[in-house]
Design a protein around this motif. Structure first.
Motif, short mmCIF file in Angstrom:
data_model
loop_
_atom_site.label_atom_id
_atom_site.label_comp_id
_atom_site.label_asym_id
_atom_site.label_seq_id
_atom_site.Cartn_x
_atom_site.Cartn_y
_atom_site.Cartn_z
N LEU A 60 0.91 -1.08 0.16
CA LEU A 60 -0.06 0.05 -0.04
C LEU A 60 0.83 1.21 -0.03
O LEU A 60 1.69 1.42 0.71
CB LEU A 60 -0.82 -0.07 1.27
N PHE A 61 0.57 2.04 -0.98
CA PHE A 61 1.38 3.32 -1.07
C PHE A 61 0.41 4.38 -0.75
O PHE A 61 -0.66 4.56 -1.32
CB PHE A 61 2.21 3.51 -2.56
N VAL A 62 0.76 5.43 -0.09
CA VAL A 62 -0.09 6.63 0.09
C VAL A 62 0.76 7.83 -0.36
O VAL A 62 1.87 8.12 -0.38
CB VAL A 62 -0.52 6.91 1.20
N ALA A 63 0.20 8.88 -1.06
CA ALA A 63 0.49 10.14 -1.42
C ALA A 63 0.13 11.24 -0.23
O ALA A 63 -1.20 11.44 0.05
CB ALA A 63 -0.21 10.67 -2.64
N ALA A 64 1.13 11.30 0.19
CA ALA A 64 0.73 12.09 1.69
C ALA A 64 1.28 13.49 1.87
O ALA A 64 2.59 13.85 1.18
CB ALA A 64 1.34 11.60 2.97
N THR A 65 0.49 14.59 2.36
CA THR A 65 0.96 15.99 2.40
C THR A 65 0.79 16.31 3.97
O THR A 65 0.37 15.46 4.91
CB THR A 65 0.20 16.89 1.56
N ALA A 66 1.23 17.36 4.43
CA ALA A 66 1.13 17.75 5.48
C ALA A 66 -0.66 17.72 5.95
O ALA A 66 -0.68 17.90 7.27
CB ALA A 66 1.97 19.31 5.82
N ALA A 67 -1.31 17.87 5.14
CA ALA A 67 -2.93 18.01 5.19
C ALA A 67 -3.32 16.77 5.24
O ALA A 67 -4.43 16.65 5.51
CB ALA A 67 -3.50 18.90 4.09
N GLY A 68 -2.57 15.77 4.79
CA GLY A 68 -3.37 14.42 5.02
C GLY A 68 -3.17 13.65 3.58
O GLY A 68 -2.11 13.92 2.80
N ILE A 69 -3.81 12.53 3.36
CA ILE A 69 -3.46 11.78 2.31
C ILE A 69 -4.31 12.13 1.07
O ILE A 69 -5.66 12.34 1.23
CB ILE A 69 -4.02 10.33 2.53
N ASP A 70 -3.60 12.35 -0.10
CA ASP A 70 -4.32 12.82 -1.28
C ASP A 70 -4.63 11.70 -2.23
O ASP A 70 -5.01 11.83 -3.12
CB ASP A 70 -3.66 13.89 -1.73
N GLY A 71 -4.07 10.48 -2.05
CA GLY A 71 -4.18 9.29 -2.77
C GLY A 71 -3.68 8.26 -2.53
O GLY A 71 -2.91 8.16 -1.29
N PHE A 72 -3.90 6.88 -2.99
CA PHE A 72 -3.32 5.64 -2.64
C PHE A 72 -3.41 4.78 -3.60
O PHE A 72 -3.98 4.81 -4.44
CB PHE A 72 -4.01 5.23 -1.48
N ALA A 73 -2.25 3.70 -3.63
CA ALA A 73 -2.48 2.73 -4.45
C ALA A 73 -2.30 1.39 -3.58
O ALA A 73 -1.42 1.24 -2.96
CB ALA A 73 -1.33 2.75 -5.51
N HIS A 89 -6.32 5.46 -6.54
CA HIS A 89 -7.36 6.91 -6.04
C HIS A 89 -6.65 7.84 -5.99
O HIS A 89 -5.63 7.80 -4.89
CB HIS A 89 -8.19 6.44 -5.03
N ALA A 90 -6.89 9.15 -6.44
CA ALA A 90 -6.52 10.53 -6.22
C ALA A 90 -7.69 11.11 -5.63
O ALA A 90 -8.95 10.97 -6.02
CB ALA A 90 -5.83 11.11 -7.33
N ARG A 91 -7.42 11.88 -4.77
CA ARG A 91 -8.53 12.80 -4.08
C ARG A 91 -9.36 13.37 -5.16
O ARG A 91 -8.85 14.35 -5.81
CB ARG A 91 -8.20 13.62 -3.22
N PRO A 92 -10.60 13.48 -5.09
CA PRO A 92 -11.24 14.20 -5.95
C PRO A 92 -11.08 15.78 -5.84
O PRO A 92 -11.14 16.27 -4.86
CB PRO A 92 -12.95 13.84 -5.82
N GLY A 93 -10.92 16.57 -6.96
CA GLY A 93 -10.53 17.47 -6.89
C GLY A 93 -8.98 17.88 -7.09
O GLY A 93 -8.65 18.89 -7.47
N ARG A 94 -8.13 16.69 -6.93
CA ARG A 94 -6.76 16.78 -7.06
C ARG A 94 -6.38 15.94 -8.14
O ARG A 94 -5.24 15.79 -8.48
CB ARG A 94 -6.26 16.29 -5.81
N THR A 95 -7.57 15.29 -8.88
CA THR A 95 -7.09 14.65 -10.13
C THR A 95 -6.46 15.44 -11.27
O THR A 95 -6.81 16.59 -11.22
CB THR A 95 -8.42 13.86 -10.73
N GLY A 96 -5.70 14.93 -11.91
CA GLY A 96 -5.06 15.68 -13.02
C GLY A 96 -3.53 16.55 -12.32
O GLY A 96 -3.02 17.12 -13.21
#
Length: 167
Positions: A60-73, A89-96
């Motif tokens: 499990l990989f997560v795309a993490a920022t200081a604000a939280g998780i914005d995506g995972f695989a 999955h990428a957080r809706p609104g952050r896709t692209g």
């Protein structure tokens, strides 16, 4: 943004993101009563189970920022010897914004290192055209078509995409 390993304490945040992603991407594709129902509870149970007792050979990989998780695989060995990209999955609104690309790149590299010579594949609902376009842009080829039967009592057409094994 950092791509890091998923941890047990990520389960609730991943479940919430998974739910939000499905409700956004599958609106008009999956039945509304399913998407509006106990989806969060279902996803939380899934992620608590996966993170409490991870299947052998899964990641499990997560795309993490200081604000939280914005995506995972989530990647795991499939029953047929291939490697299944079960979630991306990428957080809706952050896709692209590159989240999906970075997670996919990390997942494919991990699969090549940990499961050399095995094909990586995924299953995607046929009507999820945005995801299909993303996978095709990133080298996936359609390898099968079938019907996905959901335990909640509905069926939807799905496609299988695979990444060819490179020597």
């Amino acid at each position: 943004m950092e791509i890091r390993w998923g941890r047990r304490d990520d389960a609730a945040e991943i479940a919430a993101l998974h739910t939000e992603s499905w409700r956004t991407a599958y609106a008009g594709i999956m039945p509304a009563d399913f998407l509006d129902g106990a989806l969060l509870e279902d996803r939380l149970e899934l992620w608590l189970g996966r993170l409490a007792a991870p299947p052998s050979g899964a990641a499990l990989f997560v795309a993490a920022t200081a604000a939280g998780i914005d995506g995972f695989a989530y990647v795991m060995p499939g029953p047929d010897g291939r490697v299944l990209l079960d979630n991306l999955h990428a957080r809706p609104g952050r896709t692209g914004s590159g989240i999906g690309r970075r997670l996919l790149t990390r997942a494919l590299a991990w699969a090549a290192d940990e499961h050399p010579g095995r094909t990586v594949y995924l299953e995607v609902l046929r009507d999820n055209t945005r995801a299909i376009a993303f996978y095709e842009r990133h080298g996936a080829v359609r390898t099968d078509e079938r019907v996905c039967r959901f335990e909640q009592g509905f069926e939807l057409p799905e496609l299988e995409y695979s990444w060819p094994v490179t020597p």
